[in-house]
Design a protein around this motif. Structure first.
Motif, PDB file in Angstrom:
ATOM      1  N   ARG A 149      16.264   2.236  -2.570  1.00 53.10           N
ATOM      2  CA  ARG A 149      16.069   0.809  -2.314  1.00 53.10           C
ATOM      3  C   ARG A 149      16.943   0.058  -3.322  1.00 53.10           C
ATOM      4  O   ARG A 149      16.463  -0.343  -4.380  1.00 53.10           O
ATOM      5  CB  ARG A 149      14.590   0.431  -2.483  1.00 53.10           C
ATOM      6  CG  ARG A 149      13.670   1.119  -1.477  1.00 53.10           C
ATOM      7  CD  ARG A 149      12.220   0.936  -1.861  1.00 53.10           C
ATOM      8  NE  ARG A 149      11.347   1.498  -0.848  1.00 53.10           N
ATOM      9  CZ  ARG A 149      10.555   0.786  -0.049  1.00 53.10           C
ATOM     10  NH1 ARG A 149      10.510  -0.533  -0.165  1.00 53.10           N
ATOM     11  NH2 ARG A 149       9.805   1.379   0.852  1.00 53.10           N
ATOM     12  N   PRO A 150      18.230  -0.110  -3.031  1.00 56.61           N
ATOM     13  CA  PRO A 150      19.170  -0.636  -4.027  1.00 56.61           C
ATOM     14  C   PRO A 150      18.759  -1.964  -4.648  1.00 56.61           C
ATOM     15  O   PRO A 150      18.926  -2.152  -5.863  1.00 56.61           O
ATOM     16  CB  PRO A 150      20.471  -0.779  -3.222  1.00 56.61           C
ATOM     17  CG  PRO A 150      20.345   0.233  -2.127  1.00 56.61           C
ATOM     18  CD  PRO A 150      18.888   0.255  -1.778  1.00 56.61           C
ATOM     19  N   ALA A 151      18.206  -2.876  -3.848  1.00 55.58           N
ATOM     20  CA  ALA A 151      17.824  -4.182  -4.406  1.00 55.58           C
ATOM     21  C   ALA A 151      16.730  -4.011  -5.451  1.00 55.58           C
ATOM     22  O   ALA A 151      16.751  -4.650  -6.514  1.00 55.58           O
ATOM     23  CB  ALA A 151      17.356  -5.106  -3.286  1.00 55.58           C
ATOM     24  N   THR A 152      15.752  -3.132  -5.168  1.00 54.48           N
ATOM     25  CA  THR A 152      14.669  -2.873  -6.119  1.00 54.48           C
ATOM     26  C   THR A 152      15.202  -2.210  -7.376  1.00 54.48           C
ATOM     27  O   THR A 152      14.853  -2.588  -8.506  1.00 54.48           O
ATOM     28  CB  THR A 152      13.597  -1.983  -5.469  1.00 54.48           C
ATOM     29  OG1 THR A 152      13.078  -2.635  -4.311  1.00 54.48           O
ATOM     30  CG2 THR A 152      12.467  -1.687  -6.442  1.00 54.48           C
TER      31      THR A 152
ATOM     32  N   LYS B  64       0.861  -1.182   0.000  1.00 55.17           N
ATOM     33  CA  LYS B  64       0.000   0.000   0.000  1.00 55.17           C
ATOM     34  C   LYS B  64       0.896   1.231   0.000  1.00 55.17           C
ATOM     35  O   LYS B  64       1.959   1.237   0.628  1.00 55.17           O
ATOM     36  CB  LYS B  64      -0.918   0.032   1.227  1.00 55.17           C
ATOM     37  CG  LYS B  64      -1.974  -1.028   1.251  1.00 55.17           C
ATOM     38  CD  LYS B  64      -2.981  -0.801   2.377  1.00 55.17           C
ATOM     39  CE  LYS B  64      -2.354  -0.959   3.744  1.00 55.17           C
ATOM     40  NZ  LYS B  64      -3.366  -0.871   4.826  1.00 55.17           N
ATOM     41  N   SER B  65       0.449   2.259  -0.687  1.00 52.38           N
ATOM     42  CA  SER B  65       1.213   3.492  -0.722  1.00 52.38           C
ATOM     43  C   SER B  65       0.241   4.663  -0.791  1.00 52.38           C
ATOM     44  O   SER B  65      -0.692   4.658  -1.596  1.00 52.38           O
ATOM     45  CB  SER B  65       2.146   3.507  -1.938  1.00 52.38           C
ATOM     46  OG  SER B  65       2.923   4.680  -1.964  1.00 52.38           O
TER      47      SER B  65
ATOM     48  N   VAL C  48       8.228  -1.113  -5.863  1.00 52.07           N
ATOM     49  CA  VAL C  48       8.247   0.224  -6.454  1.00 52.07           C
ATOM     50  C   VAL C  48       7.129   1.073  -5.864  1.00 52.07           C
ATOM     51  O   VAL C  48       7.320   2.252  -5.541  1.00 52.07           O
ATOM     52  CB  VAL C  48       8.116   0.141  -7.991  1.00 52.07           C
ATOM     53  CG1 VAL C  48       7.935   1.536  -8.592  1.00 52.07           C
ATOM     54  CG2 VAL C  48       9.336  -0.540  -8.596  1.00 52.07           C
ATOM     55  N   THR C  49       5.959   0.483  -5.698  1.00 44.96           N
ATOM     56  CA  THR C  49       4.816   1.204  -5.133  1.00 44.96           C
ATOM     57  C   THR C  49       5.123   1.697  -3.725  1.00 44.96           C
ATOM     58  O   THR C  49       4.823   2.843  -3.368  1.00 44.96           O
ATOM     59  CB  THR C  49       3.570   0.302  -5.126  1.00 44.96           C
ATOM     60  OG1 THR C  49       3.247  -0.049  -6.471  1.00 44.96           O
ATOM     61  CG2 THR C  49       2.386   1.003  -4.479  1.00 44.96           C
ATOM     62  N   GLU C  50       5.722   0.851  -2.910  1.00 43.63           N
ATOM     63  CA  GLU C  50       6.066   1.256  -1.542  1.00 43.63           C
ATOM     64  C   GLU C  50       7.044   2.425  -1.539  1.00 43.63           C
ATOM     65  O   GLU C  50       7.004   3.277  -0.649  1.00 43.63           O
ATOM     66  CB  GLU C  50       6.646   0.071  -0.781  1.00 43.63           C
ATOM     67  CG  GLU C  50       5.596  -0.990  -0.416  1.00 43.63           C
ATOM     68  CD  GLU C  50       6.193  -2.178   0.297  1.00 43.63           C
ATOM     69  OE1 GLU C  50       7.427  -2.389   0.164  1.00 43.63           O
ATOM     70  OE2 GLU C  50       5.439  -2.895   0.978  1.00 43.63           O
TER      71      GLU C  50
END
Length: 401
Positions: free
Chosen positions: A368-371, A94-95, A342-344
């Motif tokens: 968020r490097p992993a994303t 959710k964002s 990405v949404t978060e």
């Protein structure tokens, strides 16, 4: 009437056309502005585009009497792992995104009150009759300027035999329903569910809302109405009566090259949907259409209308670029967990950030490097990044206008 003063016709009296008339009215040199609208403003009009993210663009007091019925704080984006899920399944993410000047509107009321305000200030309205090809030719010959805000495919494309160039990329169904929306009246919901598109529930009050669903890309349901009904059931908003459902095809933005956006010799200019202006990621076109109309009229006021295709592209470039990248997060990966991540990352941003500011979104994702690494690990996504920042994706030839 002074024969030395210019006149203007606006084809289409929805928001983009009304914005064009507003801008033209500000130019003192204009002797006459006439709006041609196929419907009557007192009749029921299309019930879509009722979430207006930047209502400062509309020169009306933001009151319920003018159609601004729900002053929202923003939107809540919810990501689910697909459409085949238990009704009580929690979202993967959710964002909450902010929208300070956003309202859920009764769009027919907004347009009716806006038109009445313009008419009181001297704009002539000719309503209740479609403009035929013969009418179109007469209008172009009779006015010094013609602003085509007739939607897509536009009257200009039809008259020039180019209607097939229109690219409708998004099909959307929507309706107004009654129910209990008190839990999220101030933060309407958008539901991503594993397809290119989304569903929504935009409350107008505690007891009624505009709800719908839209699809882009190649994967479409066999039965659009059934897909809307099942989306309503799994996302806990009322199922609309089929007789109340509107269907719209939304331009993917942009669908037209610069040579189709205006005809400088005939002084014909296309704005809004007529010019293919819409967000290719989420289909939004209201504010984009209004901005394109104001841009055009400012250029006319400066005697620089020939720059309109280039200036329009500059106005929309960041939005097109970001939409290309955001859509790629799903199209290239088809990884719902990645989309959730990405949404978060969007939490707390504004709607303008999410739709118009690529650098802001990319900074959030980079945090968020992993994303970020997973996003750019796909060859298709790398191609999208390259194309977005060289503009080679915009038209068939590199560079755009």
């Amino acid at each position: 009437m002074d024969d030395n003063q210019p006149t203007a016709a606006v084809l289409g009296g929805s928001v983009s056309g009304l914005a064009a008339a507003t801008g033209l009215l500000r130019i003192e040199e204009f002797d006459r502005v006439t709006v041609y609208e196929r419907q009557e403003y007192d009749d029921k009009r299309v019930d879509c585009g009722e979430a207006i993210n930047d209502t400062t663009l509309i020169p009306l007091p933001k009151t319920p009497e003018n159609g601004f019925v729900n002053d929202i704080d923003g939107f809540q984006i919810r990501v689910y792992d697909g459409t085949d899920r238990p009704l009580d399944a929690p979202p993967l993410a959710k964002s909450n995104v902010c929208c300070e000047s956003g309202y859920i509107c009764e769009r027919p009321v907004v347009e009716r009150r806006w038109a009445a305000e313009l008419e009181a200030r001297g704009v002539e309205f000719r309503t209740g009759r479609s403009v035929s090809p013969t009418d179109y030719a007469d209008i172009v010959n009779s006015y010094d300027y013609v602003v085509d805000a007739s939607g897509q495919p536009s009257l200009t494309l039809k008259a020039n035999g180019n209607a097939s160039e229109y690219t409708g990329d998004m099909v959307a169904l929507n309706a107004t329903v009654e129910g209990d929306f008190s839990a999220y009246r101030n933060r309407p919901r958008i539901f991503f569910e594993g397809y290119v598109g989304y569903a929504w529930a935009f409350p107008k009050s505690d007891g009624h809302a505009n709800v719908g669903i839209g699809w882009a890309g190649d994967r479409r349901p066999a039965d659009y109405f059934a897909a809307l009904e099942t989306a309503a059931e799994r996302n806990a908003f009322p199922v609309p009566d089929r007789a109340d459902v509107n269907i719209a095809t939304i331009p993917r933005g942009p669908s037209l090259g610069p040579d189709r956006v205006c005809d400088p010799e005939a002084k014909v200019f296309l704005v809004g949907d007529a010019a293919g202006i819409a967000n290719r990621y989420q289909g939004e076109g209201i504010c984009q259409g209004i901005r394109s109309a104001y841009l055009l009229t400012e250029l006319i006021a400066d005697g620089n209308e020939s720059a309109y295709p280039r200036k329009l592209y500059e106005l929309m470039r960041s939005e097109y670029r970001l939409a290309r990248l955001m859509r790629g997060a799903w199209v290239e990966h088809e990884d719902i967990d990645l989309l959730a991540a990405v949404t978060e990352a969007l939490e707390g941003l504004t709607i303008d950030d999410v739709t118009r500011r690529p650098a802001t979104v990319m900074r959030r994702v980079a945090g968020r490097p992993a994303t970020a690494l997973e996003l750019i690990s796909d060859a298709g996504m790398i191609r999208r990044v390259y194309e977005s920042y060289t503009d080679s994706w915009e038209y068939t030839s590199r560079g755009g206008p």
